[in-house]
Design a protein around this motif. Structure first.
Motif, PDB file in Angstrom:
ATOM      1  N   ARG A  69      22.947  25.626  31.964  1.00  0.00           N
ATOM      2  CA  ARG A  69      22.023  26.752  32.118  1.00  0.00           C
ATOM      3  C   ARG A  69      22.625  28.031  31.554  1.00  0.00           C
ATOM      4  NH1 ARG A  69      21.176  26.094  37.010  1.00  0.00           N
ATOM      5  NH2 ARG A  69      22.685  27.558  37.882  1.00  0.00           N
ATOM      6  N   GLU A  73      21.067  30.276  28.529  1.00  0.00           N
ATOM      7  CA  GLU A  73      20.788  31.701  28.707  1.00  0.00           C
ATOM      8  C   GLU A  73      21.496  32.528  27.644  1.00  0.00           C
ATOM      9  OE1 GLU A  73      22.078  32.329  32.683  1.00  0.00           O
ATOM     10  OE2 GLU A  73      20.225  31.597  33.599  1.00  0.00           O
ATOM     11  N   ARG A  77      19.647  34.838  24.824  1.00  0.00           N
ATOM     12  CA  ARG A  77      19.955  36.256  24.633  1.00  0.00           C
ATOM     13  C   ARG A  77      20.350  36.543  23.193  1.00  0.00           C
ATOM     14  NH1 ARG A  77      22.292  35.847  29.886  1.00  0.00           N
ATOM     15  NH2 ARG A  77      24.329  35.379  28.967  1.00  0.00           N
TER      16      ARG A  77
END
Length: 226
Positions: A69, A73, A77
């Protein structure tokens, strides 16, 4: 002398206590209150205790899930940042006043927006090359990109190092896109250089770089080559 008498006669050192409990395990196993206070649980000798192993597997699965995860992420980004910078770069390019200004903006956005060594626009001859652009001989785009059918290149190409002039020693990877401008079409390319060998690699997507190349193509065609 019974077990408790033996314990009282023994010096209460960790090693002595351990030996005593190993020799007299019933002191613990038969005292439910003491076991509960110590957070222990008695298990029959013919029963395999799966709880620690199961907990270890759950912990490891949770760690892997958390790592995955976190990577997703971070990637999201980075992609969002790259897209935002690319959109800003497009606006900068569309505001160019002439070919020389377009080349300057490509180089500046490469350095200021993307933290790269630089960016260049190159065009094959023999006709005149716009000010600020690199001049290539006919067929040199094919040579640089590694084949006549190649539209993009991500990685390190020694023949392209010279495009970056005095900054050539800082170049360790490149992103290059073929371009064709004006009628009849003249072959060219846009190239971005990174000082990081992993800055551009063959397994990376090139959509954003290709998008910038198309913007440069259309913007350059606003003006004739004088």
């Amino acid at each position: 002398m019974d077990a408790r008498a033996t314990a009282s006669a023994t010096t209460l050192e960790p090693g002595s206590v351990r030996r005593f409990l190993l020799e007299n395990p019933e002191i613990l196993t038969e005292d439910a209150d003491l076991m509960a206070e110590l957070g222990l649980k008695a298990v029959p000798p013919n029963v395999v205790e799966f709880v620690p192993a199961a907990l270890a597997r759950v912990h490891e699965a949770h760690r892997r899930e958390s790592d995955a995860r976190r990577r997703l992420e971070e990637t999201a980004r980075e992609n969002f940042y790259a897209q935002a910078q690319t959109h800003g770069a497009v606006i900068d390019l569309l505001e160019a006043r002439n070919h020389a200004d377009l080349a300057r903006r490509v180089d500046e956005l490469a350095q200021m927006r993307f933290g790269l060594v630089g960016g260049v626009i190159a065009l094959e001859g023999p006709d005149r090359t716009p000010a600020g652009w690199r001049t290539l001989v006919e067929g040199q785009v094919d040579l640089i990109l590694g084949g006549s059918q190649e539209l993009t290149f991500m990685g390190f190409a020694p023949p392209a190092v010279g495009l970056f002039g005095e900054r050539r020693d800082q170049v360790f990877s490149m992103a290059m896109i073929r371009m064709a401008m004006w009628e009849p079409a003249r072959q060219g390319l846009i190239a971005f250089a990174s000082s990081d060998p992993e800055g551009f690699t063959p397994d990376m997507g090139h959509e954003l770089v290709s998008f910038l190349a198309r913007v440069v193509e259309r913007t350059a065609e606003r003006w004739p080559v004088l």
